[in-house]
Design an enzyme around this catalytic site. Structure first.
Site, PDB file in Angstrom:
ATOM      1  N   ASP A   1       0.863  -1.189   0.000  1.00 43.39           N
ATOM      2  CA  ASP A   1       0.000   0.000   0.000  1.00 43.39           C
ATOM      3  C   ASP A   1       0.894   1.231   0.000  1.00 43.39           C
ATOM      4  OD1 ASP A   1      -3.271   0.277   0.901  1.00 43.39           O
ATOM      5  OD2 ASP A   1      -2.035   2.094   0.928  1.00 43.39           O
TER       6      ASP A   1
ATOM      7  N   THR B   1     -13.268  -2.764  -9.212  1.00 42.84           N
ATOM      8  CA  THR B   1     -14.364  -2.690 -10.182  1.00 42.84           C
ATOM      9  C   THR B   1     -13.993  -1.690 -11.263  1.00 42.84           C
ATOM     10  OG1 THR B   1     -15.870  -3.125  -8.377  1.00 42.84           O
ATOM     11  CG2 THR B   1     -16.845  -2.257 -10.408  1.00 42.84           C
TER      12      THR B   1
ATOM     13  N   GLU C   1     -14.744  -8.780  -7.146  1.00 43.39           N
ATOM     14  CA  GLU C   1     -15.097  -9.195  -5.783  1.00 43.39           C
ATOM     15  C   GLU C   1     -16.598  -9.017  -5.571  1.00 43.39           C
ATOM     16  OE1 GLU C   1     -16.155  -6.938  -3.385  1.00 43.39           O
ATOM     17  OE2 GLU C   1     -15.912  -5.122  -4.580  1.00 43.39           O
TER      18      GLU C   1
ATOM     19  N   LEU D   1     -34.692  -7.817  -0.210  1.00 39.58           N
ATOM     20  CA  LEU D   1     -36.037  -7.239  -0.310  1.00 39.58           C
ATOM     21  C   LEU D   1     -36.383  -6.473   0.959  1.00 39.58           C
ATOM     22  CD1 LEU D   1     -38.115 -10.071  -2.069  1.00 39.58           C
ATOM     23  CD2 LEU D   1     -37.278  -7.935  -3.056  1.00 39.58           C
TER      24      LEU D   1
ATOM     25  N   CYS E   1     -19.975   0.666  -2.985  1.00 41.91           N
ATOM     26  CA  CYS E   1     -20.152   0.029  -4.296  1.00 41.91           C
ATOM     27  C   CYS E   1     -21.415   0.432  -5.039  1.00 41.91           C
ATOM     28  CB  CYS E   1     -20.112  -1.484  -4.132  1.00 41.91           C
ATOM     29  SG  CYS E   1     -18.431  -2.066  -3.892  1.00 41.91           S
TER      30      CYS E   1
ATOM     31  N   LYS F   1     -21.647   4.153  -6.477  1.00 39.86           N
ATOM     32  CA  LYS F   1     -20.691   4.521  -7.523  1.00 39.86           C
ATOM     33  C   LYS F   1     -20.779   3.588  -8.735  1.00 39.86           C
ATOM     34  CE  LYS F   1     -16.348   2.217  -6.241  1.00 39.86           C
ATOM     35  NZ  LYS F   1     -16.495   1.082  -7.131  1.00 39.86           N
TER      36      LYS F   1
ATOM     37  N   LYS G   1     -24.160   0.621   6.836  1.00 44.87           N
ATOM     38  CA  LYS G   1     -24.828  -0.633   7.192  1.00 44.87           C
ATOM     39  C   LYS G   1     -24.205  -1.120   8.494  1.00 44.87           C
ATOM     40  CE  LYS G   1     -23.408  -4.507   5.193  1.00 44.87           C
ATOM     41  NZ  LYS G   1     -23.080  -5.548   4.227  1.00 44.87           N
TER      42      LYS G   1
HETATM   43  C1  UDX Z   1     -12.445  -1.729  -3.556  1.00 40.97           C
HETATM   44  C2  UDX Z   1     -12.255  -1.829  -5.050  1.00 40.97           C
HETATM   45  O1  UDX Z   1     -10.975  -1.742  -5.382  1.00 40.97           O
HETATM   46  C3  UDX Z   1     -13.222  -0.975  -5.765  1.00 40.97           C
HETATM   47  O2  UDX Z   1     -13.018  -0.952  -7.141  1.00 40.97           O
HETATM   48  C4  UDX Z   1     -14.508  -1.639  -5.447  1.00 40.97           C
HETATM   49  O3  UDX Z   1     -15.529  -1.127  -6.209  1.00 40.97           O
HETATM   50  C5  UDX Z   1     -14.775  -1.442  -3.982  1.00 40.97           C
HETATM   51  O4  UDX Z   1     -13.797  -2.023  -3.254  1.00 40.97           O
HETATM   52  P1  UDX Z   1     -11.848  -0.443  -1.410  1.00 40.97           P
HETATM   53  O5  UDX Z   1     -11.097  -1.631  -0.951  1.00 40.97           O
HETATM   54  O6  UDX Z   1     -13.146  -0.143  -0.786  1.00 40.97           O
HETATM   55  O7  UDX Z   1     -12.068  -0.559  -3.005  1.00 40.97           O
HETATM   56  O8  UDX Z   1     -10.927   0.843  -1.455  1.00 40.97           O
HETATM   57  P2  UDX Z   1     -10.201   1.610  -0.287  1.00 40.97           P
HETATM   58  O9  UDX Z   1     -10.695   1.154   1.028  1.00 40.97           O
HETATM   59  O10 UDX Z   1     -10.247   3.044  -0.690  1.00 40.97           O
HETATM   60  O11 UDX Z   1      -8.693   1.068  -0.400  1.00 40.97           O
HETATM   61  C6  UDX Z   1      -7.815   1.288  -1.441  1.00 40.97           C
HETATM   62  C7  UDX Z   1      -6.382   1.145  -0.907  1.00 40.97           C
HETATM   63  O12 UDX Z   1      -5.477   1.216  -1.994  1.00 40.97           O
HETATM   64  C8  UDX Z   1      -5.981   2.216   0.089  1.00 40.97           C
HETATM   65  O13 UDX Z   1      -5.416   1.622   1.227  1.00 40.97           O
HETATM   66  C9  UDX Z   1      -4.926   3.047  -0.660  1.00 40.97           C
HETATM   67  O14 UDX Z   1      -3.946   3.590   0.191  1.00 40.97           O
HETATM   68  C10 UDX Z   1      -4.357   2.004  -1.597  1.00 40.97           C
HETATM   69  N1  UDX Z   1      -3.733   2.548  -2.802  1.00 40.97           N
HETATM   70  C11 UDX Z   1      -4.369   3.454  -3.558  1.00 40.97           C
HETATM   71  C12 UDX Z   1      -2.480   2.077  -3.162  1.00 40.97           C
HETATM   72  O15 UDX Z   1      -1.886   1.267  -2.486  1.00 40.97           O
HETATM   73  N2  UDX Z   1      -1.919   2.537  -4.314  1.00 40.97           N
HETATM   74  C13 UDX Z   1      -2.511   3.473  -5.090  1.00 40.97           C
HETATM   75  O16 UDX Z   1      -1.949   3.886  -6.115  1.00 40.97           O
HETATM   76  C14 UDX Z   1      -3.791   3.952  -4.695  1.00 40.97           C
HETATM   77  C1  UDX Z   2     -22.194  -4.728  -1.976  1.00 39.55           C
HETATM   78  C2  UDX Z   2     -22.481  -6.069  -2.688  1.00 39.55           C
HETATM   79  O1  UDX Z   2     -23.471  -6.808  -1.948  1.00 39.55           O
HETATM   80  C3  UDX Z   2     -21.222  -6.868  -2.862  1.00 39.55           C
HETATM   81  O2  UDX Z   2     -21.490  -8.062  -3.554  1.00 39.55           O
HETATM   82  C4  UDX Z   2     -20.286  -5.970  -3.654  1.00 39.55           C
HETATM   83  O3  UDX Z   2     -19.193  -6.574  -4.103  1.00 39.55           O
HETATM   84  C5  UDX Z   2     -19.954  -4.743  -2.836  1.00 39.55           C
HETATM   85  O4  UDX Z   2     -21.166  -4.032  -2.653  1.00 39.55           O
HETATM   86  P1  UDX Z   2     -21.894  -3.868   0.498  1.00 39.55           P
HETATM   87  O5  UDX Z   2     -22.058  -2.518  -0.123  1.00 39.55           O
HETATM   88  O6  UDX Z   2     -20.745  -4.083   1.399  1.00 39.55           O
HETATM   89  O7  UDX Z   2     -21.819  -4.986  -0.638  1.00 39.55           O
HETATM   90  O8  UDX Z   2     -23.215  -4.205   1.351  1.00 39.55           O
HETATM   91  P2  UDX Z   2     -24.660  -4.768   1.064  1.00 39.55           P
HETATM   92  O9  UDX Z   2     -24.992  -5.717   2.134  1.00 39.55           O
HETATM   93  O10 UDX Z   2     -24.813  -5.228  -0.327  1.00 39.55           O
HETATM   94  O11 UDX Z   2     -25.576  -3.481   1.303  1.00 39.55           O
HETATM   95  C6  UDX Z   2     -25.495  -2.327   0.476  1.00 39.55           C
HETATM   96  C7  UDX Z   2     -26.547  -1.315   0.869  1.00 39.55           C
HETATM   97  O12 UDX Z   2     -27.844  -1.783   0.517  1.00 39.55           O
HETATM   98  C8  UDX Z   2     -26.607  -1.007   2.367  1.00 39.55           C
HETATM   99  O13 UDX Z   2     -26.767   0.405   2.542  1.00 39.55           O
HETATM  100  C9  UDX Z   2     -27.841  -1.738   2.859  1.00 39.55           C
HETATM  101  O14 UDX Z   2     -28.454  -1.113   3.959  1.00 39.55           O
HETATM  102  C10 UDX Z   2     -28.729  -1.665   1.620  1.00 39.55           C
HETATM  103  N1  UDX Z   2     -29.723  -2.768   1.551  1.00 39.55           N
HETATM  104  C11 UDX Z   2     -29.309  -4.052   1.371  1.00 39.55           C
HETATM  105  C12 UDX Z   2     -31.087  -2.487   1.633  1.00 39.55           C
HETATM  106  O15 UDX Z   2     -31.483  -1.309   1.782  1.00 39.55           O
HETATM  107  N2  UDX Z   2     -31.989  -3.520   1.542  1.00 39.55           N
HETATM  108  C13 UDX Z   2     -31.609  -4.806   1.358  1.00 39.55           C
HETATM  109  O16 UDX Z   2     -32.489  -5.683   1.269  1.00 39.55           O
HETATM  110  C14 UDX Z   2     -30.217  -5.083   1.276  1.00 39.55           C
END
Ligand code: UDX
Ligand code: UDX
Length: 445
Positions: free
Chosen positions: A30, A121, A151, A250, A260, A263, A320
């Site tokens: 990182d 993603t 993922e 649901l 996720c 965006k 959540k």
């Molecule tokens: C991930 C996925 O990569 C994203 O595409 C997906 O849709 C959601 O989950 P996430 O793990 O949530 O993203 O990202 P974040 O928690 O912001 O962590 C990214 C890490 O990468 C950070 O620790 C940052 O410091 C590191 N990073 C970023 C690097 O090591 N190198 C870089 O050039 C940029």
């Molecule tokens: C999501 C996807 O589920 C996962 O597969 C992907 O790779 C990353 O994004 P995450 O965002 O961590 O995961 O949580 P998730 O449990 O999917 O909930 C997302 C949002 O939807 C939360 O704000 C939750 O409160 C909402 N939600 C979920 C509802 O409002 N109703 C539901 O029935 C389920």
């Protein structure tokens, strides 16, 4: 196998730890030195149930280490995962700066042939660009192939999902590279689906867009149920028993948030626009969700006329339960609107308070205990269904509030739960419950 993971965020760290747990030698890289320092001490920079324990176990077993140094981190690795963030840029598209930086660093530092595995993603076609960037930056006479391996981890249950997912998608236009990633993942014992690169990239967006659609759909049915005296819980159960529909995702509420769905839905609309395709349905899903986030504020305004000067406790600030992640949390929109309406806002979350302070309006006051929030409040809003919040809100609001009024954005309670309580309870897609007047009148007689 010897594996490097670039990016130790929610996805990269969980992926690295789980790959080490199934026996691989994993180095997590990182660019953030503070994160790496913490990780080396066995401290996880994020809250994710079970993560720290598993991290410690594999560090002690010598299968997991951390570095900021690409030369050390990428030396002799057979597979390099890209798990850096792909945040939303201003126009809604995915910002690929970090992914492309990682690709350049891979090219500059690999010392043998590798498979580059994209976890982040990314829009359809990005993996081909990743490969070009890696190849253009090579220093040695080595080669790289790319595989898309999206993922599907849910925050709060990411470890569990890693070992019990429904499928692992491996997209590649190079059979040998796909075979290596299939071999890496085989010990998980999860069904593997092999696809082309573009299909795998699309699967990730399509899956998240579909789940977001399911949530916006049930929220619209909930809004309509409120106007027709139907009960959304019963409706969801009734349609969910049809296996063609399925009973998951649901739960009506105040919309989806997180790192996720918001965006990825925006990015897919953007991807469509770039291909001159108007994705009507997805645009509606997004606008329904925006509207849903502040449904509780509208209900409270209808109930009280004005919220000016009202003391309102927000219970649950994270997007959540079981996470400290505040990205796109409904609490952000709710707190902003309430402050604009002149309300006094008290915030409580079991874990996410420090992160909340960075994104909520500065007027919000925070308390460390749920009972403090409820004692100070005239009105309670439940925004996140943390176990503690579900267990304690009714008891404490009945104990500490002169006239308990709970607006529940996550439908935590049934009519039976409320039966013997003096409470006014307003939830989503169900009739309002007003036990106060009846009981007071009964007591007066
Ligand atoms: C991930 C996925 O990569 C994203 O595409 C997906 O849709 C959601 O989950 P996430 O793990 O949530 O993203 O990202 P974040 O928690 O912001 O962590 C990214 C890490 O990468 C950070 O620790 C940052 O410091 C590191 N990073 C970023 C690097 O090591 N190198 C870089 O050039 C940029
Ligand atoms: C999501 C996807 O589920 C996962 O597969 C992907 O790779 C990353 O994004 P995450 O965002 O961590 O995961 O949580 P998730 O449990 O999917 O909930 C997302 C949002 O939807 C939360 O704000 C939750 O409160 C909402 N939600 C979920 C509802 O409002 N109703 C539901 O029935 C389920």
């Amino acid at each position: 196998m010897k594996i490097a993971i670039i990016g130790t965020g929610y996805v990269g760290l969980v992926t690295g730890v789980c790959l080490s747990e199934i026996g691989h030698e994993v180095t997590c890289i990182d660019i953030n030195p503070e994160k790496i320092e913490q990780l080396k001490k066995g401290i996880s920079p994020i809250y994710e149930p079970g993560l720290e324990e598993l991290m410690e176990k594999n560090r002690e077993a010598g299968r997991l280490d951390f570095t900021t140094n690409y030369i050390i981190g990428l030396k002799d690795k057979e597979a390099v995962y890209i798990a850096v963030g792909t945040p939303q840029s201003e126009d809604g598209a995915a910002d690929l700066t970090y992914v492309f930086n990682a690709a350049r660093s891979i090219g500059q530092n690999i010392t043998r042939d590798v498979v580059v595995v994209t976890k982040s993603t990314v829009p359809i076609g990005t993996n081909a660009k990743v490969r070009q960037l890696v190849m253009a930056n090579l220093q040695d006479n080595v080669c790289a192939e790319v595989v898309s391996n999206p993922e599907f981890l849910r925050e709060g249950s990411a470890i569990e999902d890693s070992f019990n997912g429904d499928r692992i998608v491996i997209g590649s236009d190079h059979k040998g590279a796909g075979d290596i990633v299939a071999e890496i993942n085989e010990p998980f014992g999860i069904p593997i689906l092999r696809t082309s690169l573009h299909s795998a990239e699309m699967i990730k967006y399509a899956a998240n867009a579909f789940l977001a659609t399911k949530i916006s759909f049930i929220n619209e049915i909930a809004n309509l149920s409120e106007r027709t005296n139907a009960n959304i819980e019963e409706v969801a159960r009734g349609i969910g028993m049809d296996t063609r529909i399925g009973n998951k995702f649901l739960n009506a509420g105040i919309g989806y948030g997180g790192s996720c769905f918001p965006k990825d839905t925006q990015a897919l609309v953007k991807i469509s626009e770039e291909r001159d395709y108007d994705f009507h349905l997805l645009k509606s899903v997004i606008s329904v969700n925006e509207n849903q986030k502040t449904a509780l504020v509208r209900k409270a305004k209808e109930r009280f006329g004005t919220l000016h000067g009202k003391k309102i406790a927000l219970l649950g600030l994270a997007f959540k339960p079981e996470t400290d992640d505040m990205r796109e949390a409904a609490s952000i929109s709710v707190a902003r609107e309430l402050i604009e309406e002149g309300a006094e806002v008290i915030g409580y979350d079991p874990i996410a308070t420090e992160n909340a302070k960075k994104v909520l309006p500065e007027e919000v006051q925070y308390v460390d205990q749920i009972e403090e929030a409820i004692k100070q409040a005239e009105v309670v809003f439940i925004l996140t269904e943390w176990k503690e919040i579900v267990e304690k809100t009714l008891i404490f609001s009945n104990l500490f509030m002169e006239k308990p009024i709970v607006f529940d954005g996550r439908n935590c309670y049934s009519n039976e739960d409320l039966a013997n309580l003096e409470i006014e309870y307003i939830s989503m897609g169900r009739d309002q419950v007003t036990n106060v007047q009846e009981r007071r009148v009964a007591a007066a007689i």
